[in-house]
Design a protein around this motif. Structure first.
Motif, PDB file in Angstrom:
ATOM      1  N   THR A  33       0.844  -1.193   0.000  1.00  0.00           N
ATOM      2  CA  THR A  33       0.000   0.000   0.000  1.00  0.00           C
ATOM      3  C   THR A  33       0.880   1.245   0.000  1.00  0.00           C
ATOM      4  OG1 THR A  33      -0.178   0.457   2.387  1.00  0.00           O
ATOM      5  CG2 THR A  33      -1.553  -1.321   1.508  1.00  0.00           C
ATOM      6  N   SER A  34       0.237   2.410  -0.073  1.00  0.00           N
ATOM      7  CA  SER A  34       0.968   3.685  -0.074  1.00  0.00           C
ATOM      8  C   SER A  34       1.116   4.286   1.318  1.00  0.00           C
ATOM      9  CB  SER A  34       0.245   4.694  -0.980  1.00  0.00           C
ATOM     10  OG  SER A  34       0.169   4.219  -2.307  1.00  0.00           O
ATOM     11  N   TYR A  35       0.683   3.543   2.338  1.00  0.00           N
ATOM     12  CA  TYR A  35       0.696   4.045   3.711  1.00  0.00           C
ATOM     13  C   TYR A  35       1.151   2.936   4.659  1.00  0.00           C
ATOM     14  CZ  TYR A  35      -1.971   7.751   1.522  1.00  0.00           C
ATOM     15  OH  TYR A  35      -2.350   8.776   0.687  1.00  0.00           O
ATOM     16  N   PRO A  36       1.450   3.274   5.915  1.00  0.00           N
ATOM     17  CA  PRO A  36       1.932   2.246   6.842  1.00  0.00           C
ATOM     18  C   PRO A  36       0.909   1.140   7.112  1.00  0.00           C
ATOM     19  CG  PRO A  36       2.430   4.446   7.675  1.00  0.00           C
ATOM     20  CD  PRO A  36       1.509   4.627   6.507  1.00  0.00           C
ATOM     21  N   VAL A  37       1.452  -0.028   7.438  1.00  0.00           N
ATOM     22  CA  VAL A  37       0.670  -1.165   7.919  1.00  0.00           C
ATOM     23  C   VAL A  37       1.156  -1.472   9.331  1.00  0.00           C
ATOM     24  CG1 VAL A  37       0.334  -3.658   7.667  1.00  0.00           C
ATOM     25  CG2 VAL A  37       0.143  -2.168   5.671  1.00  0.00           C
ATOM     26  N   TYR A  38       0.228  -1.767  10.239  1.00  0.00           N
ATOM     27  CA  TYR A  38       0.556  -1.983  11.645  1.00  0.00           C
ATOM     28  C   TYR A  38       0.266  -3.436  12.019  1.00  0.00           C
ATOM     29  CZ  TYR A  38       0.319   3.079  11.345  1.00  0.00           C
ATOM     30  OH  TYR A  38       0.499   4.390  10.948  1.00  0.00           O
ATOM     31  N   VAL A  39       1.273  -4.101  12.602  1.00  0.00           N
ATOM     32  CA  VAL A  39       1.165  -5.527  12.909  1.00  0.00           C
ATOM     33  C   VAL A  39       1.460  -5.761  14.384  1.00  0.00           C
ATOM     34  CG1 VAL A  39       1.978  -7.854  12.354  1.00  0.00           C
ATOM     35  CG2 VAL A  39       1.949  -6.082  10.570  1.00  0.00           C
ATOM     36  N   THR A  40       0.584  -6.513  15.036  1.00  0.00           N
ATOM     37  CA  THR A  40       0.826  -6.982  16.400  1.00  0.00           C
ATOM     38  C   THR A  40       0.751  -8.494  16.376  1.00  0.00           C
ATOM     39  OG1 THR A  40      -0.229  -5.002  17.304  1.00  0.00           O
ATOM     40  CG2 THR A  40       0.119  -6.844  18.810  1.00  0.00           C
ATOM     41  N   LEU A  41       1.856  -9.130  16.703  1.00  0.00           N
ATOM     42  CA  LEU A  41       1.955 -10.586  16.668  1.00  0.00           C
ATOM     43  C   LEU A  41       1.891 -11.121  18.088  1.00  0.00           C
ATOM     44  CD1 LEU A  41       2.374 -12.476  14.211  1.00  0.00           C
ATOM     45  CD2 LEU A  41       4.771 -12.630  14.872  1.00  0.00           C
ATOM     46  N   ASP A  42       0.869 -11.923  18.365  1.00  0.00           N
ATOM     47  CA  ASP A  42       0.675 -12.492  19.696  1.00  0.00           C
ATOM     48  C   ASP A  42       0.591 -11.353  20.715  1.00  0.00           C
ATOM     49  OD1 ASP A  42       0.234 -14.445  21.536  1.00  0.00           O
ATOM     50  OD2 ASP A  42       2.136 -15.477  21.268  1.00  0.00           O
ATOM     51  N   ASP A  43       1.448 -11.354  21.743  1.00  0.00           N
ATOM     52  CA  ASP A  43       1.402 -10.308  22.769  1.00  0.00           C
ATOM     53  C   ASP A  43       2.527  -9.290  22.608  1.00  0.00           C
ATOM     54  OD1 ASP A  43      -0.836 -11.392  24.050  1.00  0.00           O
ATOM     55  OD2 ASP A  43       0.402 -12.805  25.178  1.00  0.00           O
ATOM     56  N   GLU A  44       3.179  -9.280  21.454  1.00  0.00           N
ATOM     57  CA  GLU A  44       4.290  -8.360  21.246  1.00  0.00           C
ATOM     58  C   GLU A  44       3.780  -6.948  20.966  1.00  0.00           C
ATOM     59  OE1 GLU A  44       6.832  -9.865  18.214  1.00  0.00           O
ATOM     60  OE2 GLU A  44       7.162 -11.789  19.207  1.00  0.00           O
ATOM     61  N   VAL A  49       9.023 -16.378  14.823  1.00  0.00           N
ATOM     62  CA  VAL A  49       8.021 -16.979  15.703  1.00  0.00           C
ATOM     63  C   VAL A  49       8.589 -18.266  16.293  1.00  0.00           C
ATOM     64  CG1 VAL A  49       5.690 -17.920  15.860  1.00  0.00           C
ATOM     65  CG2 VAL A  49       6.168 -16.017  14.294  1.00  0.00           C
ATOM     66  N   ALA A  50       8.567 -18.381  17.602  1.00  0.00           N
ATOM     67  CA  ALA A  50       9.097 -19.571  18.274  1.00  0.00           C
ATOM     68  C   ALA A  50       8.146 -20.754  18.090  1.00  0.00           C
ATOM     69  CB  ALA A  50       9.306 -19.289  19.755  1.00  0.00           C
ATOM     70  N   THR A  51       8.728 -21.932  17.864  1.00  0.00           N
ATOM     71  CA  THR A  51       7.958 -23.180  17.798  1.00  0.00           C
ATOM     72  C   THR A  51       8.723 -24.256  18.560  1.00  0.00           C
ATOM     73  OG1 THR A  51       9.032 -24.085  15.819  1.00  0.00           O
ATOM     74  CG2 THR A  51       7.183 -22.570  15.468  1.00  0.00           C
ATOM     75  N   ALA A  52       8.100 -25.408  18.724  1.00  0.00           N
ATOM     76  CA  ALA A  52       8.812 -26.565  19.268  1.00  0.00           C
ATOM     77  C   ALA A  52       9.832 -27.052  18.240  1.00  0.00           C
ATOM     78  CB  ALA A  52       7.819 -27.674  19.610  1.00  0.00           C
ATOM     79  N   GLU A  78      -0.119 -21.913  16.010  1.00  0.00           N
ATOM     80  CA  GLU A  78      -1.105 -20.934  15.560  1.00  0.00           C
ATOM     81  C   GLU A  78      -0.955 -19.669  16.392  1.00  0.00           C
ATOM     82  OE1 GLU A  78      -5.432 -21.742  14.081  1.00  0.00           O
ATOM     83  OE2 GLU A  78      -5.562 -21.238  16.213  1.00  0.00           O
ATOM     84  N   VAL A  79      -0.819 -18.537  15.712  1.00  0.00           N
ATOM     85  CA  VAL A  79      -0.510 -17.276  16.385  1.00  0.00           C
ATOM     86  C   VAL A  79      -1.606 -16.248  16.096  1.00  0.00           C
ATOM     87  CG1 VAL A  79       1.192 -15.422  16.612  1.00  0.00           C
ATOM     88  CG2 VAL A  79       1.951 -17.748  16.116  1.00  0.00           C
ATOM     89  N   PRO A  80      -2.127 -15.564  17.123  1.00  0.00           N
ATOM     90  CA  PRO A  80      -3.072 -14.470  16.872  1.00  0.00           C
ATOM     91  C   PRO A  80      -2.337 -13.262  16.295  1.00  0.00           C
ATOM     92  CG  PRO A  80      -2.616 -14.646  19.220  1.00  0.00           C
ATOM     93  CD  PRO A  80      -1.924 -15.807  18.565  1.00  0.00           C
ATOM     94  N   VAL A  81      -2.929 -12.646  15.284  1.00  0.00           N
ATOM     95  CA  VAL A  81      -2.299 -11.516  14.602  1.00  0.00           C
ATOM     96  C   VAL A  81      -3.308 -10.386  14.453  1.00  0.00           C
ATOM     97  CG1 VAL A  81      -1.227 -10.711  12.457  1.00  0.00           C
ATOM     98  CG2 VAL A  81      -0.729 -13.007  13.306  1.00  0.00           C
TER      99      VAL A  81
END
Length: 206
Positions: free
Chosen positions: A32-43, A58-61, A73-76
């Motif tokens: 896009t022409s503007y910022p995108v904001y991402v929150t991964l899990d509780d970060e 992203v940490a896994t076993a 599976e991670v909430p985003v």
């Protein structure tokens, strides 16, 4: 035979170690022409500027030959100033989803604009009580929205509907300040296409 076993043990150990992998990547490409904001899990929220990308680890076993398919599976939360996730099942826009990340692999998301945007930047020394956005179809107001309060030095953006040849309209806005002053912006020429922004920047009077 015993000597053969002794020779095989280091080889098996090397094979086991070589096959071990942990952690995957989540790659977001902002087209896009503007910022995108991402929150991964509780970060903390991370802003990806227009036309750039960012990869989140992203940490896994551990994944190995005896456990070959490891994922998490991670909430985003992913929203852009001119982008929102569209939930086709419920036919609504949303800011959140869940992403499956596989160990040793990269999951990529290409963010293409699908919204217009209303953004208010408060560079003044007082609070903005609210900025109210009105959608006008050249006959009357058909929808409205507001930002709520905006502190000095902060901004608020709202992804909004864009106009088309079959659904034409324009936006105007009123901004109410802490001292009671009200400012008006926009008119019938303020027609937003996809990936365009109605930007208002408030500063102190000179």
């Amino acid at each position: 035979m015993k000597r053969m076993y002794l020779l095989l043990l280091p080889l098996l150990a090397l094979l086991f170690l070589a096959a071990c992998e942990s952690g995957g990547n989540f790659r977001v490409i902002n087209r896009t022409s503007y910022p995108v904001y991402v929150t991964l899990d509780d970060e903390a929220e991370f802003a990806i500027p227009a036309g750039t990308e960012h990869t989140f680890e992203v940490a896994t076993a551990n994944q190995h030959i005896f456990n070959p398919d490891v994922s998490v599976e991670v909430p985003v939360r992913l929203v852009g100033e001119t982008f929102q996730i569209y939930d086709e099942g419920n036919e609504v826009f949303t800011d959140t989803t869940r992403v499956v990340i596989h160990a040793g692999k990269t999951t990529s998301v290409f963010v293409d604009p699908n919204r217009a945007s209303f953004k208010v930047v408060n560079n003044s020394s007082q609070y903005i009580i609210q900025a109210k956005l009105f959608k006008h179809n050249f006959v009357g107001v058909v929808a409205s929205n507001d930002t709520g309060p905006i502190a000095p030095g902060r901004f608020v953006y709202l992804p909004v509907e864009y106009a088309t040849s079959s659904n034409n309209f324009y936006y105007y806005a009123t901004v109410q300040m802490e001292d009671g002053a009200t400012y008006n912006y926009g008119d019938e020429t303020n027609i937003l296409a996809v990936d365009q922004q109605f930007l208002i920047t408030i500063t102190d009077p000179e």
